[in-house]
Design a protein around this motif. Structure first.
Motif, short mmCIF file in Angstrom:
data_model
loop_
_atom_site.label_atom_id
_atom_site.label_comp_id
_atom_site.label_asym_id
_atom_site.label_seq_id
_atom_site.Cartn_x
_atom_site.Cartn_y
_atom_site.Cartn_z
N LEU A 1 39.15 36.66 49.42
CA LEU A 1 39.12 35.88 48.18
C LEU A 1 39.97 36.54 47.10
O LEU A 1 40.69 35.85 46.35
CB LEU A 1 37.68 35.74 47.68
CG LEU A 1 36.80 34.73 48.41
CD1 LEU A 1 35.39 34.76 47.85
CD2 LEU A 1 37.38 33.32 48.31
N ASP A 2 39.90 37.86 47.00
CA ASP A 2 40.70 38.59 46.02
C ASP A 2 42.19 38.29 46.21
O ASP A 2 42.92 38.03 45.25
CB ASP A 2 40.42 40.09 46.17
CG ASP A 2 40.77 40.89 44.93
OD1 ASP A 2 40.92 40.28 43.85
OD2 ASP A 2 40.87 42.12 45.03
N TRP B 1 42.95 34.39 45.40
CA TRP B 1 43.06 34.12 43.96
C TRP B 1 44.37 34.64 43.40
O TRP B 1 45.02 33.98 42.61
CB TRP B 1 41.87 34.76 43.23
CG TRP B 1 40.55 34.19 43.59
CD1 TRP B 1 40.28 32.92 44.06
CD2 TRP B 1 39.27 34.85 43.53
NE1 TRP B 1 38.95 32.77 44.29
CE2 TRP B 1 38.29 33.93 43.97
CE3 TRP B 1 38.88 36.12 43.15
CZ2 TRP B 1 36.94 34.25 44.03
CZ3 TRP B 1 37.52 36.46 43.20
CH2 TRP B 1 36.57 35.54 43.64
N GLU C 1 31.97 34.39 40.10
CA GLU C 1 32.69 34.44 41.38
C GLU C 1 33.28 35.83 41.60
O GLU C 1 33.25 36.36 42.72
CB GLU C 1 33.81 33.40 41.41
CG GLU C 1 33.33 31.97 41.56
CD GLU C 1 34.47 30.96 41.49
OE1 GLU C 1 34.39 29.93 42.17
OE2 GLU C 1 35.45 31.22 40.74
N TYR C 2 33.81 36.40 40.53
CA TYR C 2 34.41 37.73 40.65
C TYR C 2 33.36 38.78 41.03
O TYR C 2 33.58 39.60 41.91
CB TYR C 2 35.10 38.13 39.35
CG TYR C 2 35.73 39.50 39.44
CD1 TYR C 2 36.96 39.67 40.06
CD2 TYR C 2 35.07 40.63 38.96
CE1 TYR C 2 37.53 40.93 40.18
CE2 TYR C 2 35.63 41.89 39.08
CZ TYR C 2 36.85 42.03 39.69
OH TYR C 2 37.41 43.28 39.84
N ARG D 1 44.93 31.58 40.87
CA ARG D 1 43.71 30.84 40.52
C ARG D 1 42.70 31.86 40.00
O ARG D 1 42.25 32.73 40.72
CB ARG D 1 43.20 30.15 41.78
CG ARG D 1 42.04 29.17 41.57
CD ARG D 1 40.70 29.89 41.45
NE ARG D 1 39.63 29.23 42.16
CZ ARG D 1 38.36 29.52 42.01
NH1 ARG D 1 37.96 30.45 41.14
NH2 ARG D 1 37.45 28.91 42.71
N CYS D 2 42.37 31.74 38.72
CA CYS D 2 41.45 32.69 38.10
C CYS D 2 40.01 32.35 38.47
O CYS D 2 39.55 31.24 38.21
CB CYS D 2 41.61 32.68 36.58
SG CYS D 2 40.54 33.89 35.75
N PRO D 3 39.29 33.30 39.07
CA PRO D 3 37.88 33.03 39.39
C PRO D 3 37.03 33.08 38.14
O PRO D 3 37.43 33.65 37.12
CB PRO D 3 37.53 34.20 40.32
CG PRO D 3 38.40 35.32 39.84
CD PRO D 3 39.70 34.67 39.44
N THR D 4 35.85 32.50 38.21
CA THR D 4 34.90 32.68 37.12
C THR D 4 34.36 34.11 37.20
O THR D 4 34.53 34.80 38.20
CB THR D 4 33.73 31.70 37.23
OG1 THR D 4 32.98 32.00 38.42
CG2 THR D 4 34.22 30.26 37.29
#
Length: 353
Positions: free
Chosen positions: A183-184, A187, A198-199, A192-195
């Motif tokens: 995922l890192d 993104w 999510e981070y 795409r900036c995670p919330t």
């Protein structure tokens, strides 16, 4: 030209005998050179301190604890070799990263091999099982012999984690590690900036994966406090450590010397302060544009850092979160009976405002 061709006349028969490895120590040394290179320059030994600290509660037998420590070092170093490739890092602990010296293919192969070496180490912790003997003259019950004395057989009924499940534990946590890392990377590469939530979940999977692997193995091998769940504290420390690392990456001169100035910006990484800065002023695209550029020179980096410091107050926010997490970790330490080694580790990791 044909001097040696006769050796292939009955080649198949030579493959049917007992398997014997031709692997040499020199070949092993050459294969492991990227690993040897990175471990010759040790870091803060946080993982080692965590093992020692949690063992104050768990009292893993010395021989098994030695296996855990070796496996922990192997898992940790292998993950660093891969992380540096996936992040296109330049420095690790103040020296060039392994793949810049040994190349990406060799470093990937070495990292994968080291994961298997760690897994091989853990095989020593598997409980000994009844083995089948070939003495047909003995009675039916005597054809199975137990390799371990009955006195050494633990009572699994009160264990939160059984040592019969070690393989499943390791596989599940390594999958979590790769979920988080995946995922890192996703993104970053899709911008795409995670919330924030999510981070944090990603960090729990990625940074927490290796820590949970070690913790669960120790709990499975423990001789005391076998029914106490230390996983939440392990997760909390892992998340605290990663958010702290994100802060130091953008704020610490010492970190800049060891890994490069604000490398998270050069890598286009959505770290904790960066995620906060983007959502704090979503109408301003400054940080997103800087991440897209992957800046290598200081000018844009300094500008982005000043924006995070003064416009969005993201460093103040990160410090406030770290303070809350550290306080909760210390309270949990006290609730579990106190732990001077882990308390000292938190002292060492503490970040002043």
């Amino acid at each position: 030209m044909h001097a040696n061709i006769e050796k292939y006349d009955n080649f198949l028969s030579s493959l049917c005998g007992p398997s014997s490895s031709t692997w040499t120590k020199a070949q092993e040394s050459a294969l492991l050179e990227p690993y040897t290179y990175i471990t010759a320059n040790p870091g803060k030994k946080v993982t080692e301190k965590l093992v020692e600290g949690f063992n104050l509660w768990l009292n893993v037998p010395k021989d098994k604890l030695a296996v855990v420590k070796r496996a922990a070092g192997l898992f940790h170093s292998a993950s660093l070799l891969v992380d540096d490739i996936e992040d296109d890092s330049q420095l690790r602990r103040g020296i060039p990263v392994a793949h810049k010296i040994y190349g990406v293919p060799q470093t990937i192969n070495t990292a994968n091999y080291v994961y298997f070496l760690a897994y091989q180490e853990l095989s020593a912790l598997r409980p000994k099982v009844q083995r089948h003997t070939c003495d047909s003259s003995a009675g039916p019950d005597s054809r199975f012999t137990d390799d371990s004395p009955a006195a050494e057989m633990p009572d699994f009924s009160k264990r939160l984690i059984s040592n019969h499940d070690l393989d499943l534990i390791v596989i599940a946590e390594l999958m979590s590690l790769h979920h988080g890392q995946g995922l890192d990377i996703l993104w970053r590469d899709t911008l795409r900036c995670p919330t924030e939530d999510e981070y944090v979940q990603m960090v729990k999977d990625k940074t927490g994966g290796v820590l949970r692997t070690i913790m669960k193995i120790m709990m499975a091998c423990a001789t005391t406090n076998t029914n106490v769940d230390y996983i939440p504290l392990s997760n909390l420390i892992g998340i605290y450590y990663q958010i702290r690392d994100d802060y130091m990456n953008l704020q610490s001169d010492q970190y800049a010397d060891n890994k490069g100035f604000a490398e998270d910006l050069s890598e286009g990484k959505f770290s904790f302060p960066i995620v906060h800065g983007i959502f704090e002023q979503p109408e301003n695209q400054l940080i997103m544009n800087v991440l897209q550029k992957r800046p290598k020179t200081p000018t844009l980096k300094h500008h982005a850092i000043e924006y995070l410091r003064n416009a969005t107050k993201s460093f103040d926010y990160t410090l406030a979160v770290l303070k809350k997490l550290e306080q909760q970790a210390r309270e949990e330490l006290e609730r579990l009976g106190g732990n001077p080694i882990l308390s000292a580790l938190l002292d060492k990791l503490h970040v002043d405002a």
